[in-house]
Design a protein around this motif. Sequence first.
Motif, PDB file in Angstrom:
ATOM      1  N   PRO A  14      25.276  41.599  31.506  1.00 46.68           N
ATOM      2  CA  PRO A  14      24.862  42.336  32.700  1.00 46.68           C
ATOM      3  C   PRO A  14      26.040  43.096  33.290  1.00 46.68           C
ATOM      4  O   PRO A  14      27.199  42.719  33.081  1.00 46.68           O
ATOM      5  CB  PRO A  14      24.370  41.235  33.644  1.00 46.68           C
ATOM      6  N   PRO A  15      25.775  44.162  34.031  1.00 50.93           N
ATOM      7  CA  PRO A  15      26.877  44.931  34.614  1.00 50.93           C
ATOM      8  C   PRO A  15      27.569  44.156  35.730  1.00 50.93           C
ATOM      9  O   PRO A  15      26.909  43.463  36.508  1.00 50.93           O
ATOM     10  CB  PRO A  15      26.177  46.181  35.166  1.00 50.93           C
ATOM     11  N   PRO A  16      28.892  44.247  35.820  1.00 52.22           N
ATOM     12  CA  PRO A  16      29.589  43.594  36.932  1.00 52.22           C
ATOM     13  C   PRO A  16      29.277  44.286  38.255  1.00 52.22           C
ATOM     14  O   PRO A  16      28.935  45.475  38.274  1.00 52.22           O
ATOM     15  CB  PRO A  16      31.066  43.735  36.557  1.00 52.22           C
ATOM     16  N   ASP A  17      29.363  43.559  39.327  1.00 48.05           N
ATOM     17  CA  ASP A  17      29.106  44.133  40.645  1.00 48.05           C
ATOM     18  C   ASP A  17      30.051  45.292  40.913  1.00 48.05           C
ATOM     19  O   ASP A  17      31.265  45.210  40.646  1.00 48.05           O
ATOM     20  CB  ASP A  17      29.288  43.074  41.737  1.00 48.05           C
ATOM     21  N   GLY A  18      29.464  46.374  41.422  1.00 50.65           N
ATOM     22  CA  GLY A  18      30.277  47.515  41.826  1.00 50.65           C
ATOM     23  C   GLY A  18      30.702  48.436  40.717  1.00 50.65           C
ATOM     24  O   GLY A  18      31.461  49.385  40.953  1.00 50.65           O
ATOM     25  N   ALA A  19      30.260  48.199  39.494  1.00 49.05           N
ATOM     26  CA  ALA A  19      30.643  49.083  38.382  1.00 49.05           C
ATOM     27  C   ALA A  19      30.032  50.464  38.588  1.00 49.05           C
ATOM     28  O   ALA A  19      28.826  50.596  38.757  1.00 49.05           O
ATOM     29  CB  ALA A  19      30.185  48.489  37.064  1.00 49.05           C
ATOM     30  N   GLN A  20      30.855  51.482  38.578  1.00 45.46           N
ATOM     31  CA  GLN A  20      30.401  52.847  38.780  1.00 45.46           C
ATOM     32  C   GLN A  20      30.388  53.592  37.448  1.00 45.46           C
ATOM     33  O   GLN A  20      31.311  53.469  36.655  1.00 45.46           O
ATOM     34  CB  GLN A  20      31.325  53.577  39.765  1.00 45.46           C
ATOM     35  N   GLY A  21      29.311  54.360  37.231  1.00 46.05           N
ATOM     36  CA  GLY A  21      29.207  55.146  36.015  1.00 46.05           C
ATOM     37  C   GLY A  21      28.653  54.394  34.831  1.00 46.05           C
ATOM     38  O   GLY A  21      28.607  54.931  33.726  1.00 46.05           O
ATOM     39  N   PHE A  22      28.245  53.145  35.049  1.00 43.27           N
ATOM     40  CA  PHE A  22      27.722  52.325  33.964  1.00 43.27           C
ATOM     41  C   PHE A  22      26.320  51.819  34.285  1.00 43.27           C
ATOM     42  O   PHE A  22      25.968  50.683  33.985  1.00 43.27           O
ATOM     43  CB  PHE A  22      28.651  51.146  33.687  1.00 43.27           C
ATOM     44  N   GLU A  23      25.513  52.671  34.899  1.00 42.39           N
ATOM     45  CA  GLU A  23      24.173  52.271  35.294  1.00 42.39           C
ATOM     46  C   GLU A  23      23.280  52.145  34.061  1.00 42.39           C
ATOM     47  O   GLU A  23      23.105  53.099  33.305  1.00 42.39           O
ATOM     48  CB  GLU A  23      23.572  53.279  36.275  1.00 42.39           C
ATOM     49  N   LEU A  24      22.716  50.958  33.861  1.00 42.97           N
ATOM     50  CA  LEU A  24      21.825  50.704  32.745  1.00 42.97           C
ATOM     51  C   LEU A  24      20.414  51.163  33.086  1.00 42.97           C
ATOM     52  O   LEU A  24      20.106  51.492  34.229  1.00 42.97           O
ATOM     53  CB  LEU A  24      21.818  49.210  32.410  1.00 42.97           C
ATOM     54  N   ARG A  25      19.552  51.188  32.069  1.00 40.55           N
ATOM     55  CA  ARG A  25      18.157  51.531  32.320  1.00 40.55           C
ATOM     56  C   ARG A  25      17.528  50.543  33.304  1.00 40.55           C
ATOM     57  O   ARG A  25      17.956  49.392  33.406  1.00 40.55           O
ATOM     58  CB  ARG A  25      17.366  51.526  31.014  1.00 40.55           C
ATOM     59  N   PRO A  26      16.469  50.970  34.030  1.00 37.02           N
ATOM     60  CA  PRO A  26      15.880  50.091  35.053  1.00 37.02           C
ATOM     61  C   PRO A  26      15.416  48.737  34.527  1.00 37.02           C
ATOM     62  O   PRO A  26      15.387  47.754  35.279  1.00 37.02           O
ATOM     63  CB  PRO A  26      14.696  50.921  35.574  1.00 37.02           C
TER      64      PRO A  26
END
Length: 363
Positions: A66-78
């Motif tokens: 899962p993405p780490p909190d606050g990661a910018q530019g790494f938005e995964l699909r919904p």
Amino acid sequence: MTAGTAPRPAPAGPDLADRILGGWTGRIAGNMLGKPVEQGEHWTRERIDAYLRLTGALPLTDYLPPPPDGAQGFELRPEWPACVRGGIRESCRDDDVDYTLLGLHLLETHGFGFTTEQVGELWLLRLPYLQTYTAERAAYRNLANGLRPPLTATYDNPYQEWIGALIRADVYGWTSPGDPRRAAGLARRDAVVSHTGNGVYGAMWAAALVAAAFTAPDVRSALVAALEVVPPGCRLARTVRETIALYEAGLGWSRTLDEMAERTAGLGWIHVVPNAAVLTAGLLHGEGDFTRTIALTVRGGLDTDSNGATAGSVAGVLCGAAAIPPQWSAPLRDRVRSAVYGFDGAGIGELAARTLRLATLTP
């Protein structure tokens, strides 16, 4: 086949059952691995690897973290919460699996003599319009408006050579073990409802590749055997041959993809031709190892869930379900979510058993 090698005898009995289950499991696992980053314009090969470094997941040996909190530019699909490590409880719904289920239902309903018109009829009966995309949505609209194949593939359809027909092809390979030409013929009949040219050749090649994986001595031999069913001068065949040649010349996986990206530039991330290069490179550099194959294929970018699904299917057939590492199969919990009417919640083992029955019918 490569010089000095010979095809294995067609599998039978428990071995065939295990290989078909491997194909189903591999397809679903590969699809799930690639699904969170399926947006080739944003999720480039470089961005995918940057995400994996950020999350400590290189080398990739499991589903995406899962993405780490606050990661910018790494938005995964919904859909990502149900498709990443720790969140998977079954397979997510996806068109790459929906069409495999439709193909199974087509063969069970109409047999191996099905017509292209019957493919379209089952779409209208079993698949919601809003769960179709690109060429399939254009063909669906044309079918609903009363057009018949092959006009359904060509009228107001700018996506005729995209990857959609290729993702529908695996079931024709699973039910034609060791017979790439038969698998390709079945896939072609399905493909022409929505695709033309390289879009159709991609489906034929993928079906033949899966069928060849049952008897080929290695993945390169399966790739070469699959090329025999499509016109040698078509762009898809040239692209696959060029990718094989770069592998044989000793270029690494990353340099091979750099070179093939230049040669296929401008086609777009859903076009079948550049995706065939990514898929071929992943299979070759995966060298028969299931985890390495799907990981490299998804890291290659473009249509990540489609490529991961096909690579997983081929690798799963090659190694069999029993050899697929449990981190890929266990989270699926033998359950498939689907938009196809009558198939939501089906068991993966049940689907494989139904496929096995078709594969053992006398042609």
